[in-house]
Design a protein around this motif. Structure first.
Motif, PDB file in Angstrom:
ATOM      1  N   GLN A  27      59.202  28.221  67.562  1.00  0.00           N
ATOM      2  CA  GLN A  27      59.467  27.435  68.801  1.00  0.00           C
ATOM      3  C   GLN A  27      58.455  26.442  69.280  1.00  0.00           C
ATOM      4  OE1 GLN A  27      60.688  30.576  71.717  1.00  0.00           O
ATOM      5  NE2 GLN A  27      62.771  30.603  71.142  1.00  0.00           N
ATOM      6  N   ILE A  28      59.067  25.522  70.423  1.00  0.00           N
ATOM      7  CA  ILE A  28      58.120  24.561  70.746  1.00  0.00           C
ATOM      8  C   ILE A  28      57.648  25.155  72.173  1.00  0.00           C
ATOM      9  CG2 ILE A  28      58.016  22.373  71.827  1.00  0.00           C
ATOM     10  CD1 ILE A  28      60.904  21.849  70.023  1.00  0.00           C
ATOM     11  N   ASN A  30      56.310  25.254  75.690  1.00  0.00           N
ATOM     12  CA  ASN A  30      56.372  24.432  76.958  1.00  0.00           C
ATOM     13  C   ASN A  30      55.220  24.032  77.734  1.00  0.00           C
ATOM     14  OD1 ASN A  30      59.230  24.820  76.711  1.00  0.00           O
ATOM     15  ND2 ASN A  30      59.445  26.399  78.106  1.00  0.00           N
ATOM     16  N   GLU A  48      61.389  10.453  69.935  1.00  0.00           N
ATOM     17  CA  GLU A  48      62.663  11.304  69.672  1.00  0.00           C
ATOM     18  C   GLU A  48      63.973  10.528  69.565  1.00  0.00           C
ATOM     19  OE1 GLU A  48      62.734  14.464  68.317  1.00  0.00           O
ATOM     20  OE2 GLU A  48      60.731  14.230  67.954  1.00  0.00           O
ATOM     21  N   ASP A 148      62.461  18.902  79.620  1.00  0.00           N
ATOM     22  CA  ASP A 148      63.990  19.646  79.231  1.00  0.00           C
ATOM     23  C   ASP A 148      64.513  18.733  78.294  1.00  0.00           C
ATOM     24  OD1 ASP A 148      63.469  21.812  81.089  1.00  0.00           O
ATOM     25  OD2 ASP A 148      64.892  20.645  82.559  1.00  0.00           O
ATOM     26  N   LEU A 151      62.671  18.889  74.884  1.00  0.00           N
ATOM     27  CA  LEU A 151      63.010  20.342  74.150  1.00  0.00           C
ATOM     28  C   LEU A 151      64.315  20.064  73.462  1.00  0.00           C
ATOM     29  CD1 LEU A 151      61.417  22.797  76.555  1.00  0.00           C
ATOM     30  CD2 LEU A 151      60.507  22.226  74.420  1.00  0.00           C
ATOM     31  N   LYS A 152      65.367  19.760  74.281  1.00  0.00           N
ATOM     32  CA  LYS A 152      66.456  19.398  73.682  1.00  0.00           C
ATOM     33  C   LYS A 152      66.590  18.633  72.581  1.00  0.00           C
ATOM     34  CE  LYS A 152      70.988  17.401  75.085  1.00  0.00           C
ATOM     35  NZ  LYS A 152      71.778  16.800  76.048  1.00  0.00           N
ATOM     36  N   TYR A 153      66.000  17.397  72.581  1.00  0.00           N
ATOM     37  CA  TYR A 153      66.013  16.656  71.291  1.00  0.00           C
ATOM     38  C   TYR A 153      65.509  16.825  70.382  1.00  0.00           C
ATOM     39  CZ  TYR A 153      68.160  12.710  74.366  1.00  0.00           C
ATOM     40  OH  TYR A 153      68.797  12.044  75.202  1.00  0.00           O
ATOM     41  N   ARG A 154      64.009  17.665  70.583  1.00  0.00           N
ATOM     42  CA  ARG A 154      63.507  18.232  69.310  1.00  0.00           C
ATOM     43  C   ARG A 154      64.369  19.110  68.477  1.00  0.00           C
ATOM     44  NH1 ARG A 154      57.350  18.794  71.576  1.00  0.00           N
ATOM     45  NH2 ARG A 154      56.652  16.789  71.195  1.00  0.00           N
ATOM     46  N   GLN A 155      65.229  19.936  69.115  1.00  0.00           N
ATOM     47  CA  GLN A 155      66.182  20.905  68.352  1.00  0.00           C
ATOM     48  C   GLN A 155      67.410  19.949  67.795  1.00  0.00           C
ATOM     49  OE1 GLN A 155      66.944  23.601  71.362  1.00  0.00           O
ATOM     50  NE2 GLN A 155      64.994  24.596  71.260  1.00  0.00           N
ATOM     51  N   MET A 156      67.612  18.794  68.035  1.00  0.00           N
ATOM     52  CA  MET A 156      68.584  18.060  67.129  1.00  0.00           C
ATOM     53  C   MET A 156      68.199  17.586  66.058  1.00  0.00           C
ATOM     54  SD  MET A 156      69.890  15.661  70.380  1.00  0.00           S
ATOM     55  CE  MET A 156      71.754  15.396  70.116  1.00  0.00           C
TER      56      MET A 156
END
Length: 156
Positions: A27-28, A30, A48, A148, A151-156
């Motif tokens: 996980q990344i 925070n 990103e 936020d 974190l969202k874009y890194r999971q895409m």
């Protein structure tokens, strides 16, 4: 005054919870993002956005405004319909507001807004464009939103 204090306390609690969380393997973290400045987060999110945009609108990319083909290198610009200076932190990295354009249209013609708007209206419709322009007025905490979003874009 009491509503303001409640909001501040809630915000401080939220930040404390973010700092206490320890990421699981893979996980990344925070903590490292929270410590970064808005400018540093801005650069990371922009990187990103370019990565995701290249996946979303794969090559061969043509200019969204003028149709110029085979955009590469500095000629491949990720342009904003609503300019960065006036769209606020909420829409700055929103893919509803971004499309690939050539250097000439994005820089020399200042985004060529009239043509960009006409094509966007044709692509997404008036309702979605109105929603986008209404979101322009949202007021948010940029740093929290950027963390936020990153974190969202890194999971895409």
């Amino acid at each position: 005054m009491s509503k303001y204090l409640d909001r501040v306390r809630a915000e401080n609690d939220r930040k404390a919870k973010l700092l206490k969380k320890t990421p699981k393997k893979g996980q990344i973290c925070n903590n490292s993002l929270i410590k970064k400045t808005v400018s540093q987060l801005d650069k990371l999110i922009w990187k990103e956005c370019r990565r995701i945009a290249a996946i979303r609108w794969p090559d061969p990319v043509s200019c969204y405004v003028c149709g110029r083909k085979s955009l590469i290198g500095a000629n491949k610009q990720l342009a904003h319909l609503i300019p960065k200076g006036s769209c606020g932190a909420f829409l700055k990295f929103d893919f509803r507001n971004l499309r690939f354009c050539c250097y000439h249209c994005n820089i020399n013609l200042g985004g060529n807004g009239a043509e960009y708007l006409r094509k966007m209206e044709k692509e997404v419709g008036k309702e979605k464009l109105e929603e986008l322009f209404n979101d322009k007025n949202k007021i948010i905490n940029a740093k929290e939103h950027y963390v936020d979003l990153l974190l969202k874009y890194r999971q895409m």
